[in-house]
Design a protein around this motif. Structure first.
Motif, PDB file in Angstrom:
ATOM      1  N   LYS A   1       1.456  -5.620  18.901  1.00  0.00           N
ATOM      2  CA  LYS A   1       1.445  -4.891  19.727  1.00  0.00           C
ATOM      3  C   LYS A   1       1.472  -3.252  19.312  1.00  0.00           C
ATOM      4  CE  LYS A   1       4.151  -3.730  24.065  1.00  0.00           C
ATOM      5  NZ  LYS A   1       5.306  -4.113  24.903  1.00  0.00           N
ATOM      6  N   SER A   2       2.563  -3.321  18.205  1.00  0.00           N
ATOM      7  CA  SER A   2       2.651  -1.947  17.609  1.00  0.00           C
ATOM      8  C   SER A   2       1.422  -1.302  16.893  1.00  0.00           C
ATOM      9  CB  SER A   2       3.625  -2.182  16.482  1.00  0.00           C
ATOM     10  OG  SER A   2       3.906  -1.013  15.820  1.00  0.00           O
ATOM     11  N   LEU A   3       0.743  -2.350  16.424  1.00  0.00           N
ATOM     12  CA  LEU A   3      -0.839  -1.547  15.589  1.00  0.00           C
ATOM     13  C   LEU A   3      -1.654  -1.004  16.730  1.00  0.00           C
ATOM     14  CD1 LEU A   3      -1.300  -4.622  13.499  1.00  0.00           C
ATOM     15  CD2 LEU A   3      -0.805  -2.228  12.551  1.00  0.00           C
ATOM     16  N   CYS A   4      -1.509  -1.827  18.054  1.00  0.00           N
ATOM     17  CA  CYS A   4      -2.523  -1.361  19.209  1.00  0.00           C
ATOM     18  C   CYS A   4      -1.898  -0.276  19.875  1.00  0.00           C
ATOM     19  CB  CYS A   4      -2.602  -2.376  20.335  1.00  0.00           C
ATOM     20  SG  CYS A   4      -3.552  -3.943  19.625  1.00  0.00           S
ATOM     21  N   VAL A   5      -0.594   0.154  19.907  1.00  0.00           N
ATOM     22  CA  VAL A   5      -0.045   1.240  20.311  1.00  0.00           C
ATOM     23  C   VAL A   5      -0.152   2.463  19.549  1.00  0.00           C
ATOM     24  CG1 VAL A   5       2.106   2.296  20.966  1.00  0.00           C
ATOM     25  CG2 VAL A   5       1.736  -0.072  21.758  1.00  0.00           C
ATOM     26  N   SER A   6      -0.105   2.156  18.413  1.00  0.00           N
ATOM     27  CA  SER A   6      -0.478   3.419  17.457  1.00  0.00           C
ATOM     28  C   SER A   6      -1.764   3.594  17.095  1.00  0.00           C
ATOM     29  CB  SER A   6       0.243   2.911  15.949  1.00  0.00           C
ATOM     30  OG  SER A   6      -0.272   1.799  15.453  1.00  0.00           O
ATOM     31  N   MET A   7      -2.769   2.649  17.999  1.00  0.00           N
ATOM     32  CA  MET A   7      -4.150   2.860  17.645  1.00  0.00           C
ATOM     33  C   MET A   7      -4.840   2.745  16.402  1.00  0.00           C
ATOM     34  SD  MET A   7      -5.861   3.518  20.684  1.00  0.00           S
ATOM     35  CE  MET A   7      -7.132   4.418  20.388  1.00  0.00           C
ATOM     36  N   ASP A   8      -4.380   1.801  15.538  1.00  0.00           N
ATOM     37  CA  ASP A   8      -4.485   1.598  14.231  1.00  0.00           C
ATOM     38  C   ASP A   8      -5.726   0.565  14.147  1.00  0.00           C
ATOM     39  OD1 ASP A   8      -4.689   1.256  11.424  1.00  0.00           O
ATOM     40  OD2 ASP A   8      -2.758   0.817  11.096  1.00  0.00           O
ATOM     41  N   GLY A   9      -6.808   0.912  14.347  1.00  0.00           N
ATOM     42  CA  GLY A   9      -8.070  -0.248  14.182  1.00  0.00           C
ATOM     43  C   GLY A   9      -8.167  -0.794  13.057  1.00  0.00           C
ATOM     44  N   MET A  10      -8.197  -0.122  11.811  1.00  0.00           N
ATOM     45  CA  MET A  10      -8.353  -1.014  10.561  1.00  0.00           C
ATOM     46  C   MET A  10      -7.095  -1.807  10.236  1.00  0.00           C
ATOM     47  SD  MET A  10     -11.114  -0.169   9.597  1.00  0.00           S
ATOM     48  CE  MET A  10     -11.005  -0.897   7.758  1.00  0.00           C
ATOM     49  N   GLY A  11      -5.771  -1.186  10.777  1.00  0.00           N
ATOM     50  CA  GLY A  11      -4.563  -2.090  10.386  1.00  0.00           C
ATOM     51  C   GLY A  11      -4.589  -3.285  11.401  1.00  0.00           C
ATOM     52  N   LEU A  12      -5.087  -2.982  12.593  1.00  0.00           N
ATOM     53  CA  LEU A  12      -5.222  -4.373  13.403  1.00  0.00           C
ATOM     54  C   LEU A  12      -6.191  -5.502  12.837  1.00  0.00           C
ATOM     55  CD1 LEU A  12      -4.728  -5.701  16.288  1.00  0.00           C
ATOM     56  CD2 LEU A  12      -6.649  -4.190  17.140  1.00  0.00           C
ATOM     57  N   ARG A  13      -7.281  -5.134  12.357  1.00  0.00           N
ATOM     58  CA  ARG A  13      -8.357  -5.817  11.923  1.00  0.00           C
ATOM     59  C   ARG A  13      -7.773  -6.467  10.455  1.00  0.00           C
ATOM     60  NH1 ARG A  13     -13.751  -3.640   9.028  1.00  0.00           N
ATOM     61  NH2 ARG A  13     -12.377  -3.532   7.354  1.00  0.00           N
TER      62      ARG A  13
ATOM     63  N   SER B   1       1.971 -13.582  25.355  1.00  0.00           N
ATOM     64  CA  SER B   1       2.810 -12.073  25.227  1.00  0.00           C
ATOM     65  C   SER B   1       2.574 -12.059  23.625  1.00  0.00           C
ATOM     66  CB  SER B   1       4.248 -12.179  25.735  1.00  0.00           C
ATOM     67  OG  SER B   1       4.743 -10.877  25.350  1.00  0.00           O
ATOM     68  N   PRO B   2       1.898 -10.781  23.472  1.00  0.00           N
ATOM     69  CA  PRO B   2       1.631 -10.478  22.092  1.00  0.00           C
ATOM     70  C   PRO B   2       3.053 -10.208  21.256  1.00  0.00           C
ATOM     71  CG  PRO B   2       1.461  -8.315  23.500  1.00  0.00           C
ATOM     72  CD  PRO B   2       1.808  -9.647  24.316  1.00  0.00           C
ATOM     73  N   ARG B   3       2.791 -10.511  20.050  1.00  0.00           N
ATOM     74  CA  ARG B   3       3.956 -10.481  19.038  1.00  0.00           C
ATOM     75  C   ARG B   3       4.188  -8.743  18.820  1.00  0.00           C
ATOM     76  NH1 ARG B   3       1.367 -13.878  14.271  1.00  0.00           N
ATOM     77  NH2 ARG B   3       0.955 -15.053  16.330  1.00  0.00           N
ATOM     78  N   PRO B   4       5.583  -8.501  18.444  1.00  0.00           N
ATOM     79  CA  PRO B   4       5.668  -7.103  18.271  1.00  0.00           C
ATOM     80  C   PRO B   4       4.834  -6.164  17.205  1.00  0.00           C
ATOM     81  CG  PRO B   4       7.670  -8.138  18.204  1.00  0.00           C
ATOM     82  CD  PRO B   4       6.697  -9.144  18.214  1.00  0.00           C
ATOM     83  N   GLU B   5       4.512  -7.052  16.166  1.00  0.00           N
ATOM     84  CA  GLU B   5       3.564  -6.162  15.026  1.00  0.00           C
ATOM     85  C   GLU B   5       2.069  -5.949  15.588  1.00  0.00           C
ATOM     86  OE1 GLU B   5       4.502 -10.534  13.617  1.00  0.00           O
ATOM     87  OE2 GLU B   5       5.533  -8.951  14.748  1.00  0.00           O
TER      88      GLU B   5
ATOM     89  N   LEU C   1      -4.276  -5.552  23.274  1.00  0.00           N
ATOM     90  CA  LEU C   1      -5.177  -4.578  23.252  1.00  0.00           C
ATOM     91  C   LEU C   1      -5.011  -3.684  24.575  1.00  0.00           C
ATOM     92  CD1 LEU C   1      -8.801  -6.232  22.497  1.00  0.00           C
ATOM     93  CD2 LEU C   1      -7.514  -4.486  21.175  1.00  0.00           C
ATOM     94  N   ARG C   2      -4.351  -4.365  25.801  1.00  0.00           N
ATOM     95  CA  ARG C   2      -4.158  -3.691  26.791  1.00  0.00           C
ATOM     96  C   ARG C   2      -3.140  -2.539  26.617  1.00  0.00           C
ATOM     97  NH1 ARG C   2      -4.969  -8.799  29.623  1.00  0.00           N
ATOM     98  NH2 ARG C   2      -6.779  -8.564  30.807  1.00  0.00           N
ATOM     99  N   THR C   3      -2.129  -2.954  25.589  1.00  0.00           N
ATOM    100  CA  THR C   3      -1.042  -1.797  25.228  1.00  0.00           C
ATOM    101  C   THR C   3      -1.544  -0.535  24.740  1.00  0.00           C
ATOM    102  OG1 THR C   3      -0.377  -2.916  23.248  1.00  0.00           O
ATOM    103  CG2 THR C   3       0.456  -3.501  25.161  1.00  0.00           C
TER     104      THR C   3
ATOM    105  N   PHE D   1      -3.190 -18.477  17.819  1.00  0.00           N
ATOM    106  CA  PHE D   1      -2.050 -17.988  18.472  1.00  0.00           C
ATOM    107  C   PHE D   1      -2.510 -16.313  18.619  1.00  0.00           C
ATOM    108  CE2 PHE D   1      -0.240 -21.583  16.196  1.00  0.00           C
ATOM    109  CZ  PHE D   1       0.213 -22.190  17.574  1.00  0.00           C
ATOM    110  N   VAL D   2      -3.052 -15.914  17.453  1.00  0.00           N
ATOM    111  CA  VAL D   2      -3.329 -14.315  17.430  1.00  0.00           C
ATOM    112  C   VAL D   2      -4.354 -14.036  18.480  1.00  0.00           C
ATOM    113  CG1 VAL D   2      -4.077 -12.375  16.161  1.00  0.00           C
ATOM    114  CG2 VAL D   2      -2.627 -14.104  15.117  1.00  0.00           C
ATOM    115  N   LYS D   3      -5.231 -14.942  18.452  1.00  0.00           N
ATOM    116  CA  LYS D   3      -6.518 -14.701  19.520  1.00  0.00           C
ATOM    117  C   LYS D   3      -5.887 -14.733  20.892  1.00  0.00           C
ATOM    118  CE  LYS D   3     -10.828 -16.967  20.639  1.00  0.00           C
ATOM    119  NZ  LYS D   3     -11.550 -17.906  20.386  1.00  0.00           N
TER     120      LYS D   3
END
Length: 519
Positions: A112-124, A106-110, A145-147, A136-138
Motif C-alpha cells: 500500500k505504501s508503494l502505491c500511495v507514494s506512486m512508486d511504479g518501479m518500486g512496486l514492480r 486487504s493489501p499489506r502495508p508495504e 492500486l486503489r490507494t 497473495f500479492v495478486k
C-alpha cells in the motif's frame, strides 16, 4: 489439532514448491526450440496451481472455523461476517468476475505504501522480489492500486524496461519475470477501471507505438505480444492501430487464457468470424474451437470437424518428429508425448461441451493407451540371454577359442599348430636365416627351430642363456616344465654369461660369428 497444524505447514510450503516447479519449467522451456511446437506456458501452469491453492486455503479456513466452534462448545456468540465491498464484486469489462469465495484481500502495508507514494518501479520490484508469495500479492494488488492517487500513471511508470536494449527475449529468465509482472499490473489496473486522464492516455499511446515496432511477429516471444495487447486493452488504444495487424498478434497468443478477454476489450467482437477462419487456415484448430465457444459461434463453425482436424494434424506432426529424429527412441517418445497431449486436449473439449454424442471418445482413449504402452515398452531394458555353459562360452563368446582342457606347458619346439600363411611368412629366406644357418637343423620344426629331439635342455650345463647351444644347434625351451630346474640354485649359467668377450650380448654365440655383427 495436530492434523490442522500439519495441513497448515503443508500449505505454507506450497509457495516454495511452486517456485521450484517454475524454475524447472523455465529450464525446460529454454530447450523448447528443439521441439516442434512448445505452446504451454508457465502462466498456464501457475494459474492452475493458484486456483487449486486458493481452493485448499478456503477449505482449510472452513475447517479451522469448525474446529474453533467445537472447542468453544458454543460459548462464544457467532459473529456475522463483515459486509463486503460491493464495488469489489462488480465484474470488470476486461477480466472474468471474481468468484464469491475469492474476496479482495486487504493489501499489506508495504504494498500500500508503494502505491500511495506512486512508486511504479518500486512496486514492480517488490512484486518480483516476493514472487514466492505471488498468489497473495495478486489478491492484494487491486486494493493497493486503489490507494494510489493516479493508478493509471502508476502502472504506466512501471512499464519501463519492458523492451531493454540487446535483450534475449522471453528466454532471458530475469526479463521474463519483469514482463510477467508488467502484464499482471496492466491486468489489475484494467480490473479496477481507473480514470485515465488525456495526457496519461497520450503517454500510453506513444509507449504502445514504441512497443509495436519491437514486438516479434513469429510468436517466438509471446510475452511481448501479450504485453502489447494488454497495454492497448488497459488504456483503450485499440482504435489507434490496424485491426488486422492486431489480430495477427492475437493469433500468436490465442492459446493464452487472456486471448478471449483481450479481443473483447480491444473491440474485436465483430471480427471474430474472420479471425476464426484465419486460425483454421493457419492450422490452429484447437484455438479456433476456443473462440467458437467463447463467442457462441457453434452454428457457424461446428466444433467437431475442427477437433477431428486437430487430431489429424497432431498425427502428422508426430510423424515429422519421428522422421526428423531418424526414428530414435528420443524422437519416438517426443512424438508420442505431443500426440497424447493433443488427444487429451480434444477429450477435454468433448467433456466440457458435452460433445460425446457427436464425437465418441473411445477411439481417442484407445490411441492414448496404445501410445503410452509403447512408451512404457521402450523404457524397459532388453532381456539378457541365459547364461551359457563355460565351455560353450569359451567357444562362442571369445575371439580366440581356448581348449576346454588345459594343455601342458608348450615349448617353441613343440609349437606345431601355426597357420600356413604365417609359416610361409616366417620361413621365407632372410638375412637372419642366412646368418644362423649353422644353428638350424635339417629336421627343424616350425619357426626354423630344432625338433624336440635335438633341443638342448633349458639352462643346461653346456648351453648359454635361454638354452642356446654353444655348438651345432640353436635350441630353446622358453616354457620349461616344472621338472626342469624350477629354482635358479639348481643350475647356474656358464661363467661367460655376461662376458661380452666370449658371447654376443650375453647370448653365448661363438666367437667366429661376432665379426659379422660388428664390422
Amino acid at each position: 489439532m495436530s492434523s490442522t497444524k500439519a495441513i497448515s505447514a503443508s500449505l505454507k510450503s506450497v509457495d516454495a514448491k511452486k517456485e521450484s516447479l517454475r524454475k524447472a519449467f523455465e529450464d525446460l522451456q529454454s530447450h523448447s526450440s528443439s521441439l516442434a511446437s512448445f505452446t504451454l506456458q508457465w502462466k498456464d501452469l501457475e494459474d492452475h496451481f493458484d486456483s487449486i491453492q486458493k481452493s485448499l486455503e478456503h477449505r482449510f479456513k472452513e475447517l479451522e472455523a469448525k474446529e474453533a466452534q467445537v472447542s468453544a462448545k458454543g460459548s462464544a456468540p457467532k459473529q456475522s461476517p463483515p459486509e463486503k465491498d460491493k464495488s469489489a464484486d462488480k465484474p470488470s469489462p476486461h477480466l472474468p468476475a471474481k468468484k464469491p469465495d475469492e474476496p479482495e484481500r486487504s493489501p499489506r502495508p508495504e504494498l500500500k505504501s508503494l502505491c500511495v507514494s506512486m512508486d511504479g518501479m518500486g512496486l514492480r520490484s517488490y512484486i518480483i522480489e516476493h514472487r514466492k508469495e505471488l498468489p497473495f500479492v495478486k489478491d492484494e494488488l487491486a486494493g493497493a492500486l486503489r490507494t494510489a492517487s493516479d493508478p493509471a500513471t502508476l502502472v504506466l511508470d512501471a512499464m519501463q524496461g519492458f523492451f531493454p536494449p540487446n535483450s534475449k527475449g522471453d528466454k532471458d529468465g530475469e526479463l521474463a519475470s519483469i514482463r510477467r509482472t508488467c502484464i499482471l499490473l496492466l491486468e489489475q489496473s484494467a480490473a479496477i477501471s481507473p480514470e485515465i486522464r488525456p495526457h496519461v492516455k497520450e503517454k500510453a499511446k506513444n509507449l504502445a507505438h514504441e512497443w509495436k515496432g519491437k514486438v516479434s511477429k513469429g510468436g517466438e516471444n509471446p510475452l511481448e505480444a501479450l504485453g502489447f495487447l494488454q497495454l492497448l486493452a488497459t488504456y483503450g488504444l485499440g482504435s489507434a492501430f490496424n485491426a488486422d495487424e492486431l489480430l495477427d498478434l492475437v493469433a500468436t497468443v490465442a492459446r493464452r487464457r487472456q486471448a478471449v478477454d483481450l479481443c473483447r476489450a480491444i473491440g474485436f467482437s465483430d471480427k471474430i468470424p474472420d479471425f476464426i477462419e484465419k486460425l483454421k487456415n493457419n492450422g490452429k484448430h484447437l484455438e479456433a474451437v476456443k473462440f467458437v465457444f467463447a463467442f457462441e459461434l457453434v452454428d457457424k463453425f461446428p466444433p467437431v470437424p475442427l477437433l477431428k482436424a486437430h487430431v489429424k494434424a497432431s498425427k502428422k506432426v508426430a510423424q515429422e518428429i519421428r522422421k526428423k529424429g531418424n526414428d530414435s527412441i528420443q524422437a519416438q517418445n517426443e512424438a508420442s508425448a505431443k500426440e497424447i497431449a493433443a488427444l487429451k486436449a480434444v477429450i477435454k473439449y468433448i467433456e466440457d461441451h458435452k460433445l460425446e454424442s457427436e464425437y465418441p471418445r473411445e477411439s481417442l482413449d484407445k490411441r492414448i493407451e496404445q501410445m503410452e504402452k509403447q512408451k512404457s515398452d521402450r523404457k524397459r531394458p532388453a532381456a539378457t540371454p541365459a547364461q551359457k555353459p563355460q565351455s560353450q562360452q569359451q567357444q562362442t563368446g571369445n575371439k580366440r577359442p581356448r581348449p576346454a582342457v588345459p594343455a601342458p606347458p608348450r615349448t617353441l619346439a613343440a609349437a606345431t599348430s601355426v597357420p600356413s600363411i604365417q609359416q610361409a611368412q616366417l620361413q621365407q629366406p632372410s638375412l637372419l636365416q642366412d646368418r644362423f644357418t649353422p644353428y638350424l637343423s635339417s629336421t627343424a620344426g616350425p619357426y626354423g627351430l630344432a625338433s624336440p629331439s635335438t633341443v638342448t635342455p633349458y639352462m643346461s650345463s653346456t648351453g648359454g642363456l635361454y638354452g642356446l647351444a654353444g655348438n651345432s644347434s640353436f635350441g630353446a625351451n622358453l616354457s620349461p616344465t616344472r621338472s626342469s630346474y624350477p629354482y635358479v640354485s639348481e643350475s647356474r649359467p656358464a661363467s661367460g654369461l655376461y662376458d661380452r668377450s666370449t658371447g654376443f650380448g650375453g647370448y653365448g654365440l661363438p666367437s667366429q660369428y661376432r665379426q659379422s655383427f660388428y664390422p
